[in-house]
Structures are given as C-alpha cells and as structure tokens.
Design a protein around this motif. Structure first.
Motif, PDB file in Angstrom:
ATOM      1  N   GLU A  68      13.148   0.575   5.558  1.00  0.00           N
ATOM      2  CA  GLU A  68      12.116   0.156   6.506  1.00  0.00           C
ATOM      3  C   GLU A  68      11.073  -0.739   5.849  1.00  0.00           C
ATOM      4  N   ILE A  69      10.913  -0.598   4.537  1.00  0.00           N
ATOM      5  CA  ILE A  69       9.892  -1.344   3.809  1.00  0.00           C
ATOM      6  C   ILE A  69      10.564  -2.195   2.740  1.00  0.00           C
ATOM      7  N   HIS A  70      10.140  -3.436   2.646  1.00  0.00           N
ATOM      8  CA  HIS A  70      10.692  -4.374   1.670  1.00  0.00           C
ATOM      9  C   HIS A  70      10.493  -3.841   0.248  1.00  0.00           C
ATOM     10  N   ASN A  71      11.564  -3.855  -0.540  1.00  0.00           N
ATOM     11  CA  ASN A  71      11.549  -3.498  -1.960  1.00  0.00           C
ATOM     12  C   ASN A  71      11.379  -2.006  -2.219  1.00  0.00           C
ATOM     13  N   ILE A  72      11.458  -1.168  -1.187  1.00  0.00           N
ATOM     14  CA  ILE A  72      11.236   0.271  -1.405  1.00  0.00           C
ATOM     15  C   ILE A  72      12.373   0.910  -2.185  1.00  0.00           C
ATOM     16  N   ASN A  73      13.605   0.452  -1.969  1.00  0.00           N
ATOM     17  CA  ASN A  73      14.738   1.058  -2.668  1.00  0.00           C
ATOM     18  C   ASN A  73      14.663   0.820  -4.169  1.00  0.00           C
ATOM     19  N   LYS A  74      14.402  -0.406  -4.554  1.00  0.00           N
ATOM     20  CA  LYS A  74      14.311  -0.735  -5.980  1.00  0.00           C
ATOM     21  C   LYS A  74      13.143  -0.004  -6.635  1.00  0.00           C
ATOM     22  N   THR A  75      11.990  -0.021  -5.982  1.00  0.00           N
ATOM     23  CA  THR A  75      10.799   0.639  -6.535  1.00  0.00           C
ATOM     24  C   THR A  75      11.026   2.140  -6.684  1.00  0.00           C
ATOM     25  N   SER A  76      11.590   2.756  -5.651  1.00  0.00           N
ATOM     26  CA  SER A  76      11.826   4.207  -5.678  1.00  0.00           C
ATOM     27  C   SER A  76      12.789   4.592  -6.794  1.00  0.00           C
ATOM     28  N   LYS A  77      13.834   3.816  -6.968  1.00  0.00           N
ATOM     29  CA  LYS A  77      14.803   4.118  -8.026  1.00  0.00           C
ATOM     30  C   LYS A  77      14.165   4.032  -9.399  1.00  0.00           C
ATOM     31  N   GLU A  78      13.295   3.030  -9.602  1.00  0.00           N
ATOM     32  CA  GLU A  78      12.604   2.899 -10.889  1.00  0.00           C
ATOM     33  C   GLU A  78      11.717   4.115 -11.155  1.00  0.00           C
ATOM     34  N   ILE A  79      10.952   4.518 -10.134  1.00  0.00           N
ATOM     35  CA  ILE A  79      10.056   5.676 -10.274  1.00  0.00           C
ATOM     36  C   ILE A  79      10.867   6.934 -10.559  1.00  0.00           C
ATOM     37  N   LEU A  80      11.897   7.162  -9.767  1.00  0.00           N
ATOM     38  CA  LEU A  80      12.692   8.381  -9.921  1.00  0.00           C
ATOM     39  C   LEU A  80      13.429   8.416 -11.254  1.00  0.00           C
ATOM     40  N   ASN A  81      13.964   7.280 -11.693  1.00  0.00           N
ATOM     41  CA  ASN A  81      14.627   7.240 -12.998  1.00  0.00           C
ATOM     42  C   ASN A  81      13.660   7.616 -14.112  1.00  0.00           C
ATOM     43  N   PHE A  82      12.437   7.107 -14.020  1.00  0.00           N
ATOM     44  CA  PHE A  82      11.425   7.427 -15.031  1.00  0.00           C
ATOM     45  C   PHE A  82      11.083   8.919 -14.997  1.00  0.00           C
ATOM     46  N   GLU A  83      10.834   9.452 -13.810  1.00  0.00           N
ATOM     47  CA  GLU A  83      10.424  10.854 -13.701  1.00  0.00           C
ATOM     48  C   GLU A  83      11.551  11.808 -14.106  1.00  0.00           C
ATOM     49  N   ILE A  84      12.786  11.467 -13.765  1.00  0.00           N
ATOM     50  CA  ILE A  84      13.925  12.302 -14.176  1.00  0.00           C
ATOM     51  C   ILE A  84      14.045  12.291 -15.695  1.00  0.00           C
ATOM     52  N   SER A 118       0.837  -1.201   0.000  1.00  0.00           N
ATOM     53  CA  SER A 118       0.000   0.000   0.000  1.00  0.00           C
ATOM     54  C   SER A 118       0.875   1.255   0.000  1.00  0.00           C
ATOM     55  N   TYR A 119       1.947   1.226   0.812  1.00  0.00           N
ATOM     56  CA  TYR A 119       2.841   2.380   0.841  1.00  0.00           C
ATOM     57  C   TYR A 119       3.583   2.523  -0.491  1.00  0.00           C
ATOM     58  N   LEU A 120       3.998   1.391  -1.065  1.00  0.00           N
ATOM     59  CA  LEU A 120       4.679   1.448  -2.354  1.00  0.00           C
ATOM     60  C   LEU A 120       3.760   2.007  -3.431  1.00  0.00           C
ATOM     61  N   ALA A 121       2.471   1.609  -3.397  1.00  0.00           N
ATOM     62  CA  ALA A 121       1.500   2.131  -4.361  1.00  0.00           C
ATOM     63  C   ALA A 121       1.290   3.627  -4.151  1.00  0.00           C
ATOM     64  N   PRO A 169       8.124  11.777  -4.552  1.00  0.00           N
ATOM     65  CA  PRO A 169       8.536  10.384  -4.320  1.00  0.00           C
ATOM     66  C   PRO A 169       9.891  10.278  -3.614  1.00  0.00           C
ATOM     67  N   LEU A 170      10.796  11.208  -3.897  1.00  0.00           N
ATOM     68  CA  LEU A 170      12.113  11.189  -3.252  1.00  0.00           C
ATOM     69  C   LEU A 170      11.982  11.375  -1.743  1.00  0.00           C
ATOM     70  N   VAL A 171      11.157  12.320  -1.317  1.00  0.00           N
ATOM     71  CA  VAL A 171      10.943  12.566   0.113  1.00  0.00           C
ATOM     72  C   VAL A 171      10.294  11.342   0.768  1.00  0.00           C
ATOM     73  N   MET A 172       9.310  10.752   0.088  1.00  0.00           N
ATOM     74  CA  MET A 172       8.642   9.557   0.628  1.00  0.00           C
ATOM     75  C   MET A 172       9.609   8.393   0.744  1.00  0.00           C
ATOM     76  N   TRP A 173      10.502   8.253  -0.224  1.00  0.00           N
ATOM     77  CA  TRP A 173      11.499   7.179  -0.202  1.00  0.00           C
ATOM     78  C   TRP A 173      12.453   7.373   0.968  1.00  0.00           C
ATOM     79  N   ILE A 174      12.991   8.595   1.091  1.00  0.00           N
ATOM     80  CA  ILE A 174      13.967   8.869   2.151  1.00  0.00           C
ATOM     81  C   ILE A 174      13.343   8.651   3.535  1.00  0.00           C
ATOM     82  N   SER A 175      12.061   9.015   3.685  1.00  0.00           N
ATOM     83  CA  SER A 175      11.419   8.895   4.998  1.00  0.00           C
ATOM     84  C   SER A 175      11.224   7.437   5.431  1.00  0.00           C
ATOM     85  N   LYS A 176      11.167   6.505   4.465  1.00  0.00           N
ATOM     86  CA  LYS A 176      10.954   5.089   4.806  1.00  0.00           C
ATOM     87  C   LYS A 176      12.077   4.182   4.294  1.00  0.00           C
TER      88      LYS A 176
END
Length: 199
Positions: A107-123, A74-77, A97-104
């Motif tokens: 702490e959450i399984h798979n958050i690093n990989k998911t965040s990097k994918e999102i940020l790479n796309f948005e950049i 739910s948090y990843l979504a 998304p960067l702030v949300m990633w840094i804050s967790k």
C-alpha cells in the motif's frame, strides 16, 4: 493493486522498451496469452508470474507494483521507530515492525524493502544477543564442571557480560534512531549490520 493499474504499468514499460507482447512473453518465459490477459486487466498474476514479467521488463517486481503506491515517509519512519520496542523485550523489535509491515504491505511505496532491512537487522541483533547470553552461561558452566573446587574468581565477571549487553542495546538504539532521521529526510534506510534473512 488493481488489475488495471498493473496492466497500465506493464504496457507502459513494454512500450518504453520497444518490446512487442511476443518478445516480452519470450523474455519473461510466460505465455503470450498470459501477457495479453495481464495487459487487458483480466487477471491478477501469481507472484512467480509477476516476477518473471518484471525480469523480462528489466525491473524488480516491487518496481512493477509500487509505481502508484502512496508515498508516506512518515509511516516508514514510524515503522522504523517501532523497532525500538526491543527496549521492552528483544523479540518485540521484530514483531511490532512485522505487524506494521503486514498491515500496510503493498500500500505504501518502498515499504517492502524498508521493512525487510529493519527486520533483517533486528533478527540479526536478537541472534547476537541470544548467543552472547548462551556463551556467557556455557563458559561459566564449563568452568564449574571442570574445576575441582569452586571459587568466585572461577566464574567470568558478570560486569563484562552486562557491558556487552549494554553495548548491544546502545548499538541497536543508535542505528534505529539514525535510520528514523534518514527516513524523515526522505532517504533510504541504511542497515549495514544484518544478515539478509528476508530478500
């Protein structure tokens, strides 16, 4: 991550592979004493040491530290959907998304990989949007500078420019929504159009 949790994970993986502490030290390129201190929970290794140990064990550093992290799709979504803030201002699609990633982070399984994918796309998307705007302005500026007199037909049609911008926004919207549905279905994100700035 607590030192004891990391220690248990290293011991578990080492035993599963049938490695001695000496062999793991040799494979990972760190000292035997470092392996012993990590396994005894005496130290939290630096990032480069963690990566070496993970490589020696044949896993990624994320797999090494993520094993007991909370699973929270739910948090990843929500993190993924936060990229929709690009609709208000393009760079917000990166910052929120960067702030949300840094804050967790961690702490959450798979958050690093998911965040990097999102940020790479948005950049990547922001760069494309910026280049489109610069390209349109540059072409019109060049045409004005090289023409002996200016007529309305000399300039590129702004309708073409706005159609391209609308397409880029619609593309981003569809991709973000598609990945939000994937995360809710407990699947990994699939951002196929991105430059891997964050690895």
């Amino acid at each position: 991550m607590q030192n004891n949790e990391l220690a248990n994970r290293v011991i578990e993986l080492r035993n599963r592979k049938g490695f001695s502490q000496e062999f793991l030290a040799e494979e990972s390129g760190v000292s035997l004493r470092t392996i012993q201190r990590v396994e005894n929970g005496e130290t939290q290794p630096r990032e480069d040491t963690l990566q070496r140990i993970a490589k020696g064990l044949g896993v990624t550093s994320e797999e090494l530290i993520d094993w007991k992290l909370e699973k929270n799709n739910s948090y990843l979504a929500l993190l993924n959907s936060s990229a929709l803030s690009f609709l208000f201002f393009p760079v917000l699609g990166i910052l929120v998304p960067l702030v949300m990633w840094i804050s967790k982070k961690n702490e959450i399984h798979n958050i690093n990989k998911t965040s990097k994918e999102i940020l790479n796309f948005e950049i990547t998307w922001c760069i494309l949007l910026f280049l489109t705007c610069i390209g349109f302005i540059s072409i019109n500026f060049y045409r004005v500078q090289t023409a002996s007199y200016i007529t309305p037909s000399l300039l590129l049609n702004p309708i073409i420019f706005w159609l391209i911008i609308c397409f880029l926004y619609l593309f981003n919207l569809v991709i973000v929504l598609y990945n939000s549905f994937r995360l809710k279905a407990e699947k990994n994100v699939l951002y196929f159009f991105r430059i891997p700035f964050l690895r």
